[in-house]
Design an enzyme around this catalytic site. Sequence first.
Site, short mmCIF file in Angstrom:
data_model
loop_
_atom_site.label_atom_id
_atom_site.label_comp_id
_atom_site.label_asym_id
_atom_site.label_seq_id
_atom_site.Cartn_x
_atom_site.Cartn_y
_atom_site.Cartn_z
N LYS A 10 -19.09 -56.27 19.50
CA LYS A 10 -20.09 -57.17 18.91
C LYS A 10 -19.93 -58.62 19.40
CE LYS A 10 -20.58 -54.33 14.75
NZ LYS A 10 -20.76 -54.35 13.28
N TYR A 50 -30.54 -51.25 13.52
CA TYR A 50 -29.93 -51.19 12.18
C TYR A 50 -30.95 -50.90 11.08
CZ TYR A 50 -25.28 -52.68 13.72
OH TYR A 50 -24.02 -52.74 14.29
N PHE A 58 -27.50 -57.48 3.16
CA PHE A 58 -26.93 -58.15 4.34
C PHE A 58 -27.73 -57.90 5.63
CE2 PHE A 58 -24.64 -54.10 3.73
CZ PHE A 58 -24.86 -53.47 4.94
N ASN A 113 -17.36 -57.90 12.49
CA ASN A 113 -16.22 -56.98 12.50
C ASN A 113 -15.93 -56.36 13.87
OD1 ASN A 113 -18.37 -55.27 12.52
ND2 ASN A 113 -17.73 -54.03 10.77
N HIS A 116 -18.74 -51.70 16.57
CA HIS A 116 -19.50 -50.69 15.85
C HIS A 116 -19.03 -49.32 16.31
CE1 HIS A 116 -22.91 -48.42 14.28
NE2 HIS A 116 -22.97 -47.82 15.47
N GLU A 127 -28.07 -43.37 18.73
CA GLU A 127 -27.66 -44.72 19.16
C GLU A 127 -27.43 -44.77 20.68
OE1 GLU A 127 -25.68 -45.65 14.79
OE2 GLU A 127 -24.35 -45.46 16.53
P1 CMP Z 1 -21.41 -51.37 11.61
O1 CMP Z 1 -20.40 -50.28 11.74
O2 CMP Z 1 -21.94 -51.96 12.86
O3 CMP Z 1 -22.64 -50.84 10.74
C1 CMP Z 1 -23.35 -51.63 9.80
C2 CMP Z 1 -22.82 -53.01 9.74
O4 CMP Z 1 -23.24 -53.75 8.62
C3 CMP Z 1 -21.32 -52.97 9.58
O5 CMP Z 1 -20.74 -52.53 10.78
C4 CMP Z 1 -21.01 -54.38 9.14
O6 CMP Z 1 -20.82 -55.26 10.23
C5 CMP Z 1 -22.28 -54.76 8.40
N1 CMP Z 1 -21.98 -54.86 6.99
C6 CMP Z 1 -21.60 -53.88 6.16
N2 CMP Z 1 -21.40 -54.37 4.92
C7 CMP Z 1 -21.66 -55.69 4.98
C8 CMP Z 1 -21.62 -56.75 4.04
N3 CMP Z 1 -21.27 -56.53 2.76
N4 CMP Z 1 -21.94 -57.99 4.45
C9 CMP Z 1 -22.31 -58.20 5.75
N5 CMP Z 1 -22.36 -57.23 6.69
C10 CMP Z 1 -22.03 -56.00 6.30
#
Ligand code: CMP
Length: 138
Positions: A10, A50, A58, A113, A116, A127
């Site tokens: 990311k 998404y 979020f 984070n 993904h 995906e």
């Molecule tokens: P990802 O695995 O890419 O799939 C969905 C994404 O939503 C997840 O990683 C996080 O980066 C994001 N996400 C999930 N929960 C939250 C949250 N509480 N606040 C912000 N982003 C979130």
Amino acid sequence: MSNRTFTMIKPDATSKGHSGAILDQIIKGGFSIKAMKWTRLTKEQAGEFYEVHKERPFYGELVDFMSSGPIVAAILEKDNAVADFRKLIGATNPAQAEEGTIRKRFAASVGENAVHGSDSDENAAIEGDFFFSKLERF
Ligand code: CMP
């Protein structure tokens, strides 16, 4: 059980220069790269990718963040790919991720984070198809 999963490094991780170290950990973790590209999503594309999270509070933040800079998108292969990759990256929230996992090492928060990983074989296929044509995977 499929042997493929899909990942993105990311914008937080690419901007901090962690792409190489993350790919190294993925390869040392036993995954082989079947397709890969360095690209940047528009807001519309991030929103579509998404879409399953559209109703979540979020969603707007997630779309803004995922279109804020370049990403690395890849299709990975290994036995039990989806589950093993989720183990390698650790919990969605890096504060809860196990020591040594990619998110523990490189991620700052649940929103930013670092990586993904697909959550099912079905989503891995969807995906991967989002980013790669048949000519771009091997
Ligand atoms: P990802 O695995 O890419 O799939 C969905 C994404 O939503 C997840 O990683 C996080 O980066 C994001 N996400 C999930 N929960 C939250 C949250 N509480 N606040 C912000 N982003 C979130």
